[in-house]
Design a protein around this motif. Structure first.
Motif, PDB file in Angstrom:
ATOM      1  N   MET A  97       0.898  -1.020  -0.131  1.00 38.63           N
ATOM      2  CA  MET A  97      -0.099   0.036  -0.066  1.00 38.63           C
ATOM      3  C   MET A  97       0.937   1.273  -0.026  1.00 38.63           C
ATOM      4  N   GLU A  98       2.013   1.350   0.668  1.00 39.42           N
ATOM      5  CA  GLU A  98       2.781   2.451   0.852  1.00 39.42           C
ATOM      6  C   GLU A  98       3.580   2.530  -0.417  1.00 39.42           C
ATOM      7  N   ILE A  99       3.834   1.558  -1.168  1.00 43.08           N
ATOM      8  CA  ILE A  99       4.642   1.741  -2.509  1.00 43.08           C
ATOM      9  C   ILE A  99       3.421   2.529  -3.566  1.00 43.08           C
ATOM     10  N   VAL A 100       2.366   1.758  -3.405  1.00 44.70           N
ATOM     11  CA  VAL A 100       1.278   2.160  -4.744  1.00 44.70           C
ATOM     12  C   VAL A 100       1.010   3.773  -4.088  1.00 44.70           C
ATOM     13  N   LYS A 101       0.896   4.209  -2.839  1.00 50.72           N
ATOM     14  CA  LYS A 101       0.623   5.450  -2.478  1.00 50.72           C
ATOM     15  C   LYS A 101       1.793   6.407  -2.769  1.00 50.72           C
TER      16      LYS A 101
END
Length: 170
Positions: A97-101
């Motif tokens: 999720m952090e990578i996508v954000k």
């Protein structure tokens, strides 16, 4: 790559032979693709590439001994457009999720064979992955709700810019 000369290609096949940092420093200015494929590639290797190769656009870690602790360093790559995280046994939802954000240029994400990836993660991917055109989720821990109840269907059915087509890869 000739050990006595400069890197002639923009792609490096990382085999993890204990010389990661030396290779990274030698080619950091031109490296755009990193298709790693060795269990010897570790979290430290990922950290070194993320810190020293800011132009990386494609990263793949299938068959590597990396975990979320290494993968999280990829959030530093502002040009990252394609990420292959197939079969990373210690990959958690929060890291994905952090990578996508944070990786706003990400257009392709492969999470196949990551049984921990769940509905909540897919929902965040759908919400935050504004440029995502390809999302591979084979053998993940998602339910019918994760695909239909979240906004993933509308997210993957966004028109591809300039193509006039709809793209959904699942």
């Amino acid at each position: 790559m000739d050990s006595n000369g400069p890197l002639e290609e923009e792609t490096l096949m990382m085999q993890g032979k204990g010389r990661d940092l030396a290779v990274v420093k030698a080619c950091s200015a031109v490296l755009t693709h990193l298709p790693a494929g060795s269990p010897q590639v570790t979290d430290q290797s990922v950290k070194a590439f993320a810190e020293h190769c800011p132009e990386l656009q494609y990263v793949g870690f299938m068959g590597c001994s990396v975990t979320s602790k290494g993968v999280i360093h990829l959030t530093k790559l502002r040009n990252l457009s394609s990420l292959d995280l197939r079969h990373i046994t210690e990959l958690d939802n929060e890291t994905v999720m952090e990578i996508v954000k944070r990786c706003k240029n990400l257009s392709s994400l492969n999470l196949c064979l990551n049984w921990i990836i769940n509905d909540r993660c897919v929902e965040v991917i759908a919400k935050e992955g504004q440029n995502l055109k390809e999302l591979y989720l084979v053998s993940c821990k998602i339910t019918d709700y994760g695909v239909s109840g979240s906004s993933i269907l509308s997210a993957v059915q966004r028109p591809c810019p300039g193509a006039g087509l709809y793209s959904a890869v699942m």
